[in-house]
Design an enzyme around this catalytic site. Structure first.
Site, PDB file in Angstrom:
ATOM      1  N   LYS A  73      -2.198   3.509  -1.304  1.00 28.15           N
ATOM      2  CA  LYS A  73      -1.464   2.521  -2.111  1.00 28.15           C
ATOM      3  C   LYS A  73      -1.841   1.088  -1.735  1.00 28.15           C
ATOM      4  CE  LYS A  73       2.852   2.889  -1.486  1.00 28.15           C
ATOM      5  NZ  LYS A  73       2.830   1.971  -0.308  1.00 28.15           N
ATOM      6  N   THR A  75      -4.529   0.170  -0.123  1.00 25.08           N
ATOM      7  CA  THR A  75      -5.955   0.021  -0.460  1.00 25.08           C
ATOM      8  C   THR A  75      -6.116  -0.336  -1.936  1.00 25.08           C
ATOM      9  OG1 THR A  75      -6.410   1.713   1.207  1.00 25.08           O
ATOM     10  CG2 THR A  75      -8.205   1.151  -0.275  1.00 25.08           C
ATOM     11  N   ARG A  96       3.333  -6.107   2.873  1.00 22.68           N
ATOM     12  CA  ARG A  96       4.158  -6.172   4.083  1.00 22.68           C
ATOM     13  C   ARG A  96       3.296  -6.231   5.344  1.00 22.68           C
ATOM     14  NH1 ARG A  96       7.387  -0.844   3.645  1.00 22.68           N
ATOM     15  NH2 ARG A  96       5.402  -0.201   2.772  1.00 22.68           N
ATOM     16  N   LYS A 107       1.004   7.100  11.197  1.00 16.49           N
ATOM     17  CA  LYS A 107       0.819   6.570   9.851  1.00 16.49           C
ATOM     18  C   LYS A 107      -0.374   5.615   9.771  1.00 16.49           C
ATOM     19  CE  LYS A 107       3.301   3.999   6.227  1.00 16.49           C
ATOM     20  NZ  LYS A 107       2.592   2.709   6.266  1.00 16.49           N
ATOM     21  N   ALA A 275      10.373   1.664   3.724  1.00 21.44           N
ATOM     22  CA  ALA A 275      10.906   2.046   2.414  1.00 21.44           C
ATOM     23  C   ALA A 275      11.744   3.313   2.479  1.00 21.44           C
ATOM     24  CB  ALA A 275       9.764   2.238   1.423  1.00 21.44           C
ATOM     25  N   PHE A 303       5.869   3.747   0.199  1.00 17.91           N
ATOM     26  CA  PHE A 303       5.967   5.175  -0.074  1.00 17.91           C
ATOM     27  C   PHE A 303       5.941   5.470  -1.573  1.00 17.91           C
ATOM     28  CE2 PHE A 303       7.997   5.226   4.298  1.00 17.91           C
ATOM     29  CZ  PHE A 303       6.898   5.766   4.916  1.00 17.91           C
ATOM     30  N   PHE A 383     -11.896   9.940  -4.394  1.00 21.27           N
ATOM     31  CA  PHE A 383     -12.470  10.509  -3.174  1.00 21.27           C
ATOM     32  C   PHE A 383     -13.768  11.217  -3.555  1.00 21.27           C
ATOM     33  CE2 PHE A 383      -8.436   9.551  -1.442  1.00 21.27           C
ATOM     34  CZ  PHE A 383      -8.461   9.724  -0.062  1.00 21.27           C
ATOM     35  N   TRP A 411     -12.360   1.801  -2.581  1.00 16.69           N
ATOM     36  CA  TRP A 411     -12.578   2.135  -1.167  1.00 16.69           C
ATOM     37  C   TRP A 411     -14.069   2.014  -0.840  1.00 16.69           C
ATOM     38  CZ3 TRP A 411     -15.372   5.628   1.732  1.00 16.69           C
ATOM     39  CH2 TRP A 411     -15.011   5.740   3.082  1.00 16.69           C
TER      40      TRP A 411
END
Length: 558
Positions: A73, A75, A96, A107, A275, A303, A383, A411
Protein backbone atom coordinates in the site's frame (compact mmCIF):
# COMPACT_ATOMS: atom_id res chain seq x y z
CA UNK A 1 14.65 -6.44 -12.87
CA UNK A 2 16.93 -5.50 -10.00
CA UNK A 3 17.45 -7.94 -7.16
CA UNK A 4 18.74 -5.23 -4.86
CA UNK A 5 17.16 -4.88 -1.44
CA UNK A 6 15.05 -1.86 -0.54
CA UNK A 7 17.80 -0.45 1.64
CA UNK A 8 20.40 -0.86 -1.12
CA UNK A 9 18.16 0.97 -3.58
CA UNK A 10 17.50 3.74 -1.05
CA UNK A 11 21.21 4.09 -0.31
CA UNK A 12 21.93 4.73 -4.02
CA UNK A 13 19.28 7.47 -4.32
CA UNK A 14 20.19 10.81 -5.87
CA UNK A 15 18.67 13.05 -3.25
CA UNK A 16 18.24 16.78 -3.74
CA UNK A 17 18.84 19.28 -0.93
CA UNK A 18 15.66 19.61 1.10
CA UNK A 19 15.47 23.32 0.21
CA UNK A 20 15.01 22.32 -3.47
CA UNK A 21 12.20 19.94 -2.51
CA UNK A 22 10.54 22.70 -0.50
CA UNK A 23 10.84 25.06 -3.46
CA UNK A 24 8.77 22.63 -5.58
CA UNK A 25 5.89 23.34 -3.19
CA UNK A 26 6.67 27.04 -2.89
CA UNK A 27 8.09 26.79 0.63
CA UNK A 28 10.86 29.38 1.13
CA UNK A 29 14.13 28.02 2.54
CA UNK A 30 13.75 30.33 5.55
CA UNK A 31 10.50 28.52 6.49
CA UNK A 32 12.22 25.12 6.65
CA UNK A 33 13.90 23.87 9.80
CA UNK A 34 16.49 21.40 8.44
CA UNK A 35 17.37 18.12 10.11
CA UNK A 36 20.54 17.45 8.14
CA UNK A 37 20.51 17.91 4.36
CA UNK A 38 17.59 15.67 3.38
CA UNK A 39 14.76 16.34 5.83
CA UNK A 40 13.18 19.38 7.43
CA UNK A 41 10.21 20.57 9.40
CA UNK A 42 7.86 23.19 7.94
CA UNK A 43 7.30 26.21 10.15
CA UNK A 44 3.89 26.94 11.64
CA UNK A 45 4.16 30.54 10.44
CA UNK A 46 4.36 29.36 6.83
CA UNK A 47 1.47 26.93 7.34
CA UNK A 48 -0.63 29.78 8.76
CA UNK A 49 0.21 31.96 5.73
CA UNK A 50 -1.28 29.58 3.13
CA UNK A 51 -4.64 28.86 4.75
CA UNK A 52 -6.58 31.11 2.35
CA UNK A 53 -5.50 29.09 -0.69
CA UNK A 54 -7.79 26.69 -2.54
CA UNK A 55 -7.37 22.98 -1.79
CA UNK A 56 -5.97 20.55 -4.34
CA UNK A 57 -7.43 17.10 -5.00
CA UNK A 58 -7.21 14.52 -2.21
CA UNK A 59 -6.53 10.89 -3.20
CA UNK A 60 -6.77 8.14 -0.58
CA UNK A 61 -4.80 4.92 -1.03
CA UNK A 62 -6.09 1.91 0.88
CA UNK A 63 -5.94 -1.88 0.40
CA UNK A 64 -7.57 -5.24 0.78
CA UNK A 65 -6.97 -7.10 4.07
CA UNK A 66 -3.25 -7.68 4.59
CA UNK A 67 -1.80 -11.16 4.14
CA UNK A 68 1.71 -12.58 4.58
CA UNK A 69 1.97 -12.32 0.78
CA UNK A 70 2.13 -8.53 0.99
CA UNK A 71 0.02 -5.83 -0.65
CA UNK A 72 2.35 -2.81 -1.00
CA UNK A 73 0.00 0.00 0.00
CA UNK A 74 2.72 2.49 0.93
CA UNK A 75 4.75 1.44 -2.12
CA UNK A 76 1.71 2.21 -4.30
CA UNK A 77 1.13 5.54 -2.54
CA UNK A 78 4.71 6.57 -3.32
CA UNK A 79 4.53 5.19 -6.86
CA UNK A 80 1.30 7.06 -7.58
CA UNK A 81 2.81 10.31 -6.32
CA UNK A 82 5.77 9.84 -8.66
CA UNK A 83 3.44 8.83 -11.51
CA UNK A 84 1.34 11.99 -11.08
CA UNK A 85 4.53 14.06 -11.20
CA UNK A 86 5.62 12.28 -14.38
CA UNK A 87 2.38 13.14 -16.18
CA UNK A 88 2.78 16.81 -15.31
CA UNK A 89 0.79 17.22 -12.10
CA UNK A 90 2.07 19.09 -9.06
CA UNK A 91 1.89 16.26 -6.53
CA UNK A 92 2.70 15.71 -2.88
CA UNK A 93 2.61 12.52 -0.81
CA UNK A 94 1.42 12.32 2.81
CA UNK A 95 2.15 9.18 4.86
CA UNK A 96 2.72 8.17 8.45
CA UNK A 97 5.98 7.80 10.32
CA UNK A 98 7.20 4.31 11.18
CA UNK A 99 6.98 2.82 14.66
CA UNK A 100 10.12 1.16 16.03
CA UNK A 101 8.10 -1.76 17.38
CA UNK A 102 7.06 -3.22 14.01
CA UNK A 103 10.43 -2.35 12.45
CA UNK A 104 12.16 -4.63 14.94
CA UNK A 105 9.24 -7.08 14.95
CA UNK A 106 8.02 -8.42 11.63
CA UNK A 107 5.99 -5.77 9.77
CA UNK A 108 9.04 -3.81 8.62
CA UNK A 109 9.26 -0.12 7.82
CA UNK A 110 6.90 2.39 6.30
CA UNK A 111 8.85 4.02 3.49
CA UNK A 112 7.62 1.99 0.49
CA UNK A 113 9.75 -0.48 -1.43
CA UNK A 114 11.74 -1.19 -4.57
CA UNK A 115 11.92 1.90 -6.80
CA UNK A 116 8.90 3.51 -5.11
CA UNK A 117 10.38 4.64 -1.80
CA UNK A 118 10.67 7.72 0.35
CA UNK A 119 14.17 8.60 1.50
CA UNK A 120 16.16 8.77 3.74
CA UNK A 121 14.80 5.28 4.36
CA UNK A 122 17.00 4.44 7.36
CA UNK A 123 16.19 7.67 9.19
CA UNK A 124 12.47 7.37 8.49
CA UNK A 125 12.34 3.86 9.90
CA UNK A 126 14.39 4.67 13.00
CA UNK A 127 14.50 7.92 15.02
CA UNK A 128 13.68 10.28 12.11
CA UNK A 129 13.18 13.79 13.58
CA UNK A 130 12.34 12.55 17.08
CA UNK A 131 8.55 13.02 16.90
CA UNK A 132 7.76 9.64 18.46
CA UNK A 133 10.26 10.21 21.26
CA UNK A 134 8.57 13.54 22.00
CA UNK A 135 5.16 11.84 22.10
CA UNK A 136 6.47 9.08 24.38
CA UNK A 137 8.05 11.70 26.67
CA UNK A 138 4.90 13.83 26.85
CA UNK A 139 2.78 10.76 27.59
CA UNK A 140 5.27 9.62 30.27
CA UNK A 141 5.36 13.07 31.88
CA UNK A 142 1.61 12.92 32.43
CA UNK A 143 1.86 9.38 33.87
CA UNK A 144 4.55 10.53 36.30
CA UNK A 145 2.55 13.62 37.33
CA UNK A 146 -0.56 11.53 38.07
CA UNK A 147 1.31 9.22 40.44
CA UNK A 148 3.14 12.20 41.92
CA UNK A 149 -0.17 13.94 42.61
CA UNK A 150 -1.45 10.85 44.41
CA UNK A 151 1.80 10.56 46.40
CA UNK A 152 1.65 14.17 47.66
CA UNK A 153 -1.79 13.93 49.22
CA UNK A 154 -4.17 13.27 46.29
CA UNK A 155 -5.97 16.61 46.48
CA UNK A 156 -8.14 15.63 43.51
CA UNK A 157 -9.32 12.49 45.38
CA UNK A 158 -8.32 10.17 42.52
CA UNK A 159 -9.47 6.59 43.06
CA UNK A 160 -6.20 4.71 42.54
CA UNK A 161 -8.20 1.73 41.28
CA UNK A 162 -9.53 3.90 38.45
CA UNK A 163 -6.41 5.49 36.99
CA UNK A 164 -7.04 4.96 33.25
CA UNK A 165 -3.89 6.65 31.93
CA UNK A 166 -1.56 3.79 30.96
CA UNK A 167 2.12 4.18 30.11
CA UNK A 168 3.67 3.79 26.64
CA UNK A 169 6.88 2.70 24.94
CA UNK A 170 7.54 2.54 21.18
CA UNK A 171 8.47 -1.13 21.19
CA UNK A 172 6.64 -4.45 21.01
CA UNK A 173 6.90 -5.74 24.60
CA UNK A 174 4.19 -8.14 25.75
CA UNK A 175 5.68 -8.35 29.27
CA UNK A 176 4.51 -4.78 29.93
CA UNK A 177 0.86 -5.21 28.98
CA UNK A 178 -0.22 -5.55 32.60
CA UNK A 179 2.01 -4.43 35.46
CA UNK A 180 1.92 -3.51 39.14
CA UNK A 181 3.66 -0.21 39.82
CA UNK A 182 4.85 1.70 42.90
CA UNK A 183 6.08 -1.39 44.73
CA UNK A 184 8.90 -1.10 47.27
CA UNK A 185 7.51 0.73 50.25
CA UNK A 186 6.17 4.10 51.36
CA UNK A 187 8.75 6.20 49.50
CA UNK A 188 7.66 4.77 46.13
CA UNK A 189 3.98 5.64 46.42
CA UNK A 190 0.79 3.59 46.52
CA UNK A 191 0.90 0.23 44.68
CA UNK A 192 -1.65 -0.13 41.91
CA UNK A 193 -2.20 -2.01 38.69
CA UNK A 194 -1.16 -0.37 35.44
CA UNK A 195 0.07 -1.29 31.99
CA UNK A 196 1.79 -0.18 28.82
CA UNK A 197 0.52 0.42 25.30
CA UNK A 198 2.73 0.96 22.27
CA UNK A 199 3.36 4.68 21.61
CA UNK A 200 1.37 4.65 18.38
CA UNK A 201 -1.72 3.70 20.41
CA UNK A 202 -1.30 6.68 22.76
CA UNK A 203 -4.06 9.25 22.83
CA UNK A 204 -1.27 11.84 22.60
CA UNK A 205 -0.38 10.41 19.18
CA UNK A 206 -4.01 10.63 18.08
CA UNK A 207 -4.25 14.22 19.31
CA UNK A 208 -1.05 15.29 17.55
CA UNK A 209 -2.47 13.85 14.32
CA UNK A 210 -5.86 15.58 14.68
CA UNK A 211 -4.86 18.96 16.14
CA UNK A 212 -4.79 21.99 13.83
CA UNK A 213 -2.24 24.11 15.75
CA UNK A 214 -0.50 24.36 19.13
CA UNK A 215 -3.48 26.02 20.84
CA UNK A 216 -5.77 23.23 19.64
CA UNK A 217 -3.14 20.69 20.73
CA UNK A 218 -3.04 22.04 24.30
CA UNK A 219 -6.83 22.23 24.52
CA UNK A 220 -7.15 18.61 23.41
CA UNK A 221 -4.41 17.45 25.78
CA UNK A 222 -6.22 19.19 28.63
CA UNK A 223 -9.45 17.38 27.67
CA UNK A 224 -7.92 13.92 28.15
CA UNK A 225 -9.48 11.89 30.98
CA UNK A 226 -6.72 10.34 33.10
CA UNK A 227 -8.60 8.89 36.08
CA UNK A 228 -11.88 8.80 37.98
CA UNK A 229 -12.82 9.65 41.56
CA UNK A 230 -14.74 7.30 43.83
CA UNK A 231 -17.96 9.01 42.75
CA UNK A 232 -16.99 8.19 39.11
CA UNK A 233 -16.49 11.84 38.12
CA UNK A 234 -13.61 12.26 35.67
CA UNK A 235 -10.20 13.78 36.38
CA UNK A 236 -8.73 15.57 33.36
CA UNK A 237 -5.16 16.17 32.27
CA UNK A 238 -5.64 19.91 32.89
CA UNK A 239 -6.59 19.08 36.51
CA UNK A 240 -3.13 17.55 36.90
CA UNK A 241 -1.73 20.73 35.24
CA UNK A 242 0.33 18.72 32.77
CA UNK A 243 -1.11 20.07 29.50
CA UNK A 244 1.20 23.08 29.28
CA UNK A 245 4.43 21.14 29.79
CA UNK A 246 3.25 18.40 27.41
CA UNK A 247 2.62 21.02 24.73
CA UNK A 248 6.15 22.33 25.22
CA UNK A 249 7.54 18.81 24.66
CA UNK A 250 5.41 18.46 21.51
CA UNK A 251 6.11 21.94 20.08
CA UNK A 252 8.52 20.76 17.37
CA UNK A 253 6.80 17.43 16.84
CA UNK A 254 3.67 19.30 15.71
CA UNK A 255 5.48 20.63 12.62
CA UNK A 256 5.21 18.33 9.57
CA UNK A 257 8.36 16.63 8.26
CA UNK A 258 9.28 17.22 4.60
CA UNK A 259 11.30 14.58 2.72
CA UNK A 260 11.36 13.23 -0.86
CA UNK A 261 10.87 10.12 -2.97
CA UNK A 262 13.60 8.42 -5.01
CA UNK A 263 12.32 10.57 -7.90
CA UNK A 264 12.40 13.76 -5.77
CA UNK A 265 8.62 14.14 -5.38
CA UNK A 266 7.89 16.08 -2.13
CA UNK A 267 6.51 14.01 0.72
CA UNK A 268 5.18 14.91 4.16
CA UNK A 269 5.81 12.13 6.69
CA UNK A 270 4.13 13.02 9.96
CA UNK A 271 2.41 11.16 12.79
CA UNK A 272 1.77 7.47 13.01
CA UNK A 273 -1.28 6.07 14.82
CA UNK A 274 -1.80 2.34 14.15
CA UNK A 275 -4.90 1.52 12.14
CA UNK A 276 -5.84 -1.66 14.00
CA UNK A 277 -5.79 -0.01 17.45
CA UNK A 278 -5.92 3.73 16.62
CA UNK A 279 -7.17 5.79 13.67
CA UNK A 280 -4.41 4.92 11.20
CA UNK A 281 -3.86 8.21 9.30
CA UNK A 282 -1.05 10.73 9.06
CA UNK A 283 -1.56 14.15 10.67
CA UNK A 284 -4.34 16.53 9.70
CA UNK A 285 -1.85 19.41 9.70
CA UNK A 286 0.36 17.65 7.12
CA UNK A 287 -2.54 16.66 4.84
CA UNK A 288 -4.28 20.04 5.02
CA UNK A 289 -1.00 21.89 4.40
CA UNK A 290 -0.17 19.68 1.40
CA UNK A 291 -3.61 20.41 -0.07
CA UNK A 292 -2.76 24.13 -0.05
CA UNK A 293 0.57 23.54 -1.82
CA UNK A 294 -0.10 20.84 -4.44
CA UNK A 295 -2.69 20.04 -7.11
CA UNK A 296 -2.78 16.38 -6.06
CA UNK A 297 -2.19 15.02 -2.56
CA UNK A 298 -1.81 11.25 -2.25
CA UNK A 299 -2.27 9.91 1.26
CA UNK A 300 -2.82 6.47 2.74
CA UNK A 301 -4.77 4.87 5.54
CA UNK A 302 -3.38 1.86 7.38
CA UNK A 303 -4.13 -1.82 6.79
CA UNK A 304 -7.27 -2.86 4.90
CA UNK A 305 -10.07 -0.51 3.92
CA UNK A 306 -12.28 -1.98 6.68
CA UNK A 307 -9.97 -0.30 9.20
CA UNK A 308 -7.82 2.51 7.79
CA UNK A 309 -10.19 3.83 5.13
CA UNK A 310 -13.23 3.57 7.41
CA UNK A 311 -11.43 5.63 10.07
CA UNK A 312 -10.03 8.06 7.49
CA UNK A 313 -13.60 8.76 6.34
CA UNK A 314 -15.46 8.62 9.64
CA UNK A 315 -12.85 10.21 11.93
CA UNK A 316 -10.17 12.19 10.06
CA UNK A 317 -12.34 13.63 7.28
CA UNK A 318 -15.22 14.33 9.67
CA UNK A 319 -12.98 16.14 12.17
CA UNK A 320 -10.85 18.03 9.64
CA UNK A 321 -13.49 18.93 7.08
CA UNK A 322 -11.72 16.92 4.36
CA UNK A 323 -13.30 14.98 1.48
CA UNK A 324 -11.42 12.56 -0.79
CA UNK A 325 -11.90 12.97 -4.56
CA UNK A 326 -10.98 9.35 -5.33
CA UNK A 327 -9.89 6.15 -3.58
CA UNK A 328 -7.20 3.79 -4.87
CA UNK A 329 -7.70 0.25 -3.55
CA UNK A 330 -4.46 -1.76 -3.68
CA UNK A 331 -4.51 -5.50 -4.31
CA UNK A 332 -2.01 -8.10 -5.45
CA UNK A 333 -2.70 -11.32 -7.27
CA UNK A 334 -0.76 -13.10 -4.52
CA UNK A 335 -2.89 -11.67 -1.72
CA UNK A 336 -6.10 -12.37 -3.62
CA UNK A 337 -4.98 -16.00 -4.04
CA UNK A 338 -4.32 -16.27 -0.30
CA UNK A 339 -7.85 -15.00 0.32
CA UNK A 340 -8.91 -17.74 -2.08
CA UNK A 341 -7.33 -20.39 0.15
CA UNK A 342 -3.85 -20.83 -1.38
CA UNK A 343 -0.97 -21.41 1.04
CA UNK A 344 1.93 -18.95 0.96
CA UNK A 345 4.41 -21.50 -0.41
CA UNK A 346 2.10 -22.27 -3.37
CA UNK A 347 1.52 -18.67 -4.51
CA UNK A 348 4.02 -18.94 -7.38
CA UNK A 349 1.84 -21.46 -9.23
CA UNK A 350 -0.91 -20.15 -11.51
CA UNK A 351 -4.35 -20.68 -9.97
CA UNK A 352 -7.07 -18.66 -11.68
CA UNK A 353 -9.83 -20.41 -9.72
CA UNK A 354 -8.27 -19.27 -6.43
CA UNK A 355 -7.99 -15.73 -7.80
CA UNK A 356 -11.67 -15.73 -8.67
CA UNK A 357 -12.58 -17.09 -5.25
CA UNK A 358 -10.31 -14.62 -3.40
CA UNK A 359 -11.77 -11.66 -5.29
CA UNK A 360 -14.69 -11.79 -2.85
CA UNK A 361 -12.51 -9.89 -0.37
CA UNK A 362 -11.64 -7.29 -3.00
CA UNK A 363 -15.29 -6.96 -4.02
CA UNK A 364 -16.45 -6.33 -0.49
CA UNK A 365 -13.91 -3.52 -0.06
CA UNK A 366 -15.06 -1.93 -3.32
CA UNK A 367 -18.69 -2.06 -2.20
CA UNK A 368 -17.81 -0.70 1.25
CA UNK A 369 -15.87 2.25 -0.14
CA UNK A 370 -18.71 3.15 -2.49
CA UNK A 371 -20.96 3.54 0.57
CA UNK A 372 -18.98 6.72 1.34
CA UNK A 373 -19.89 8.21 -2.05
CA UNK A 374 -16.32 8.20 -3.38
CA UNK A 375 -15.29 6.62 -6.73
CA UNK A 376 -12.85 3.70 -6.53
CA UNK A 377 -10.06 2.48 -8.82
CA UNK A 378 -8.18 -0.76 -8.10
CA UNK A 379 -4.38 -0.77 -8.37
CA UNK A 380 -2.98 -4.24 -9.08
CA UNK A 381 0.50 -4.10 -7.54
CA UNK A 382 2.47 -6.32 -9.94
CA UNK A 383 4.67 -9.24 -8.88
CA UNK A 384 6.88 -11.14 -11.33
CA UNK A 385 5.04 -14.39 -10.53
CA UNK A 386 1.67 -12.98 -11.71
CA UNK A 387 0.36 -14.58 -14.90
CA UNK A 388 -1.65 -12.89 -17.67
CA UNK A 389 -4.64 -15.11 -16.91
CA UNK A 390 -4.60 -14.20 -13.20
CA UNK A 391 -4.33 -10.49 -13.91
CA UNK A 392 -7.15 -10.76 -16.45
CA UNK A 393 -9.32 -12.52 -13.83
CA UNK A 394 -8.86 -9.64 -11.37
CA UNK A 395 -9.58 -7.00 -14.02
CA UNK A 396 -12.69 -8.86 -15.17
CA UNK A 397 -13.99 -9.16 -11.61
CA UNK A 398 -13.40 -5.47 -10.86
CA UNK A 399 -15.14 -4.45 -14.08
CA UNK A 400 -18.14 -6.47 -12.94
CA UNK A 401 -18.14 -4.47 -9.70
CA UNK A 402 -18.45 -1.22 -11.64
CA UNK A 403 -14.84 -0.07 -11.28
CA UNK A 404 -11.56 -0.23 -13.21
CA UNK A 405 -8.39 -2.11 -12.30
CA UNK A 406 -5.00 -0.83 -13.47
CA UNK A 407 -1.81 -2.91 -13.49
CA UNK A 408 1.01 -1.05 -11.72
CA UNK A 409 4.73 -1.79 -11.91
CA UNK A 410 6.11 0.91 -9.64
CA UNK A 411 8.15 -1.49 -7.48
CA UNK A 412 10.33 -2.28 -10.49
CA UNK A 413 9.96 0.90 -12.57
CA UNK A 414 9.15 3.71 -10.12
CA UNK A 415 6.79 6.42 -11.38
CA UNK A 416 7.02 5.12 -14.95
CA UNK A 417 5.12 2.05 -13.75
CA UNK A 418 2.14 4.03 -12.46
CA UNK A 419 1.49 6.53 -15.26
CA UNK A 420 -1.67 4.65 -16.33
CA UNK A 421 -2.95 4.68 -12.75
CA UNK A 422 -2.10 8.37 -12.43
CA UNK A 423 -4.09 9.22 -15.57
CA UNK A 424 -7.07 7.22 -14.33
CA UNK A 425 -6.93 8.95 -10.94
CA UNK A 426 -6.84 12.39 -12.59
CA UNK A 427 -9.77 11.43 -14.83
CA UNK A 428 -11.85 10.34 -11.84
CA UNK A 429 -10.86 13.25 -9.59
CA UNK A 430 -11.56 15.86 -12.26
CA UNK A 431 -14.94 14.32 -13.10
CA UNK A 432 -16.51 15.58 -9.88
CA UNK A 433 -18.07 12.15 -9.23
CA UNK A 434 -17.23 12.19 -5.52
CA UNK A 435 -20.17 12.86 -3.22
CA UNK A 436 -18.49 12.12 0.08
CA UNK A 437 -20.45 11.49 3.26
CA UNK A 438 -19.48 9.65 6.47
CA UNK A 439 -21.20 6.37 7.29
CA UNK A 440 -23.10 7.68 10.31
CA UNK A 441 -24.36 10.95 11.77
CA UNK A 442 -22.80 12.62 14.79
CA UNK A 443 -26.04 12.40 16.73
CA UNK A 444 -26.44 8.61 16.47
CA UNK A 445 -26.09 6.79 19.83
CA UNK A 446 -22.59 5.36 20.36
CA UNK A 447 -23.69 1.72 20.30
CA UNK A 448 -25.62 2.35 17.08
CA UNK A 449 -22.44 3.73 15.51
CA UNK A 450 -20.58 0.56 16.50
CA UNK A 451 -23.39 -1.54 15.01
CA UNK A 452 -23.43 0.53 11.82
CA UNK A 453 -19.73 -0.21 11.20
CA UNK A 454 -20.01 -3.86 12.23
CA UNK A 455 -22.97 -4.54 9.96
CA UNK A 456 -22.23 -2.26 6.99
CA UNK A 457 -18.42 -2.64 6.83
CA UNK A 458 -17.65 -5.99 8.52
CA UNK A 459 -20.99 -7.53 7.42
CA UNK A 460 -21.49 -9.01 10.90
CA UNK A 461 -24.85 -10.23 12.12
CA UNK A 462 -24.56 -8.66 15.56
CA UNK A 463 -22.37 -6.85 18.08
CA UNK A 464 -21.85 -8.67 21.37
CA UNK A 465 -21.41 -6.30 24.32
CA UNK A 466 -22.27 -6.99 27.95
CA UNK A 467 -24.37 -4.68 30.11
CA UNK A 468 -21.38 -2.93 31.71
CA UNK A 469 -20.09 -1.84 28.28
CA UNK A 470 -23.53 -0.62 27.17
CA UNK A 471 -23.96 1.21 30.48
CA UNK A 472 -20.55 2.84 30.05
CA UNK A 473 -21.46 4.07 26.55
CA UNK A 474 -24.78 5.42 27.86
CA UNK A 475 -22.99 7.21 30.71
CA UNK A 476 -20.60 8.89 28.28
CA UNK A 477 -23.58 10.03 26.23
CA UNK A 478 -25.11 11.60 29.34
CA UNK A 479 -21.78 13.36 29.99
CA UNK A 480 -21.87 14.96 26.54
CA UNK A 481 -19.67 12.58 24.55
CA UNK A 482 -22.41 10.99 22.47
CA UNK A 483 -21.52 12.98 19.33
CA UNK A 484 -18.03 11.45 19.10
CA UNK A 485 -17.13 8.99 16.33
CA UNK A 486 -16.01 5.47 17.24
CA UNK A 487 -12.54 4.06 16.58
CA UNK A 488 -12.68 0.28 16.17
CA UNK A 489 -9.69 -1.69 17.50
CA UNK A 490 -9.84 -4.97 15.58
CA UNK A 491 -7.60 -7.47 13.82
CA UNK A 492 -6.44 -6.24 10.42
CA UNK A 493 -6.35 -9.69 8.84
CA UNK A 494 -10.08 -10.27 8.49
CA UNK A 495 -13.40 -8.47 8.18
CA UNK A 496 -14.31 -10.43 11.30
CA UNK A 497 -12.53 -10.43 14.68
CA UNK A 498 -10.97 -13.82 13.85
CA UNK A 499 -7.61 -13.21 12.11
CA UNK A 500 -7.78 -16.60 10.40
CA UNK A 501 -11.13 -15.94 8.69
CA UNK A 502 -10.07 -14.66 5.26
CA UNK A 503 -12.13 -13.80 2.22
CA UNK A 504 -15.53 -12.17 2.74
CA UNK A 505 -17.06 -13.90 5.76
CA UNK A 506 -20.70 -13.53 6.78
CA UNK A 507 -22.68 -14.87 9.71
CA UNK A 508 -20.12 -13.74 12.29
CA UNK A 509 -20.42 -11.60 15.43
CA UNK A 510 -18.26 -8.75 16.72
CA UNK A 511 -17.50 -9.17 20.44
CA UNK A 512 -16.62 -5.90 22.21
CA UNK A 513 -14.16 -6.53 25.05
CA UNK A 514 -13.65 -2.99 26.29
CA UNK A 515 -14.40 0.65 25.45
CA UNK A 516 -12.09 3.59 26.16
CA UNK A 517 -12.99 7.27 26.00
CA UNK A 518 -10.38 9.38 24.20
CA UNK A 519 -11.97 12.70 25.06
CA UNK A 520 -9.00 14.75 23.89
CA UNK A 521 -8.60 13.01 20.54
CA UNK A 522 -12.37 13.12 20.15
CA UNK A 523 -13.39 9.49 19.70
CA UNK A 524 -14.39 6.36 21.61
CA UNK A 525 -12.04 3.38 21.18
CA UNK A 526 -13.91 0.08 20.85
CA UNK A 527 -11.64 -2.92 21.53
CA UNK A 528 -12.92 -6.02 19.75
CA UNK A 529 -11.95 -9.67 19.99
CA UNK A 530 -8.40 -10.48 21.04
CA UNK A 531 -6.69 -7.36 19.64
CA UNK A 532 -3.83 -6.04 21.80
CA UNK A 533 -2.87 -2.38 22.28
CA UNK A 534 0.66 -3.58 23.09
CA UNK A 535 1.92 -6.05 20.45
CA UNK A 536 4.51 -8.74 21.12
CA UNK A 537 7.57 -9.71 19.11
CA UNK A 538 7.39 -12.79 16.85
CA UNK A 539 9.46 -15.93 17.49
CA UNK A 540 12.18 -14.60 15.17
CA UNK A 541 12.04 -10.78 15.30
CA UNK A 542 13.52 -8.67 12.51
CA UNK A 543 15.83 -7.15 15.11
CA UNK A 544 17.95 -10.31 14.93
CA UNK A 545 18.96 -9.39 11.35
CA UNK A 546 19.50 -5.63 11.78
CA UNK A 547 23.13 -4.58 12.16
CA UNK A 548 25.88 -2.19 11.03
CA UNK A 549 28.21 -3.50 8.31
CA UNK A 550 31.96 -2.91 8.07
CA UNK A 551 31.33 0.46 6.36
CA UNK A 552 29.10 1.60 9.18
CA UNK A 553 25.95 1.28 7.06
CA UNK A 554 22.70 -0.13 8.40
CA UNK A 555 21.63 -3.52 7.06
CA UNK A 556 18.50 -5.58 7.68
CA UNK A 557 15.85 -2.82 7.60
CA UNK A 558 13.06 -3.42 5.09
Amino acid sequence: MSLKTDIEIAREATKKPIQEIGAKLGIPAAELLPYGHDKAKVSQSFIDSVQDRKNGKLILVTAINPTPAGEGKTTTTVGLGDGLTRIGQKACICIREASLGPNFGMKGGAAGGGYAQIVPMEDMNLHFTGDFHAITSAHSLLAAMIDNHIYWGNELEIDTRRVVWRRVVDMNDRALRQITCSLGGVSNGFPREGGFDITVASEVMAILCLATDLADLQRRLGDMIVAYRRDRTPVYCRDIKADGAMTVLLKDAMQPNLVQTLENTPAFVHGGPFANIAHGCNSVIATSTALKLADYVVTEAGFGADLGAEKFMNIKCRKAGLAPDAVVLVATVRAVKMNGGVAKDALGTENVAAVQKGCANLGRHIANLKQFGVPVVVAINHFVSDTEAEIAAVKSFVKGEGADAVLCEHWAKGGAGTEDLARKVVEIAESGMAQFAPLYRDDMPLFDKIERIAKRIYRADEVLANKSIRDQLHQWEQQGYGNLPVCMAKTQYSFSTDPNLRGAPTGHSVPVREVRLSAGAGFVVVICGEIMTMPGLPRVPSAESIRLNAEGQIEGLF
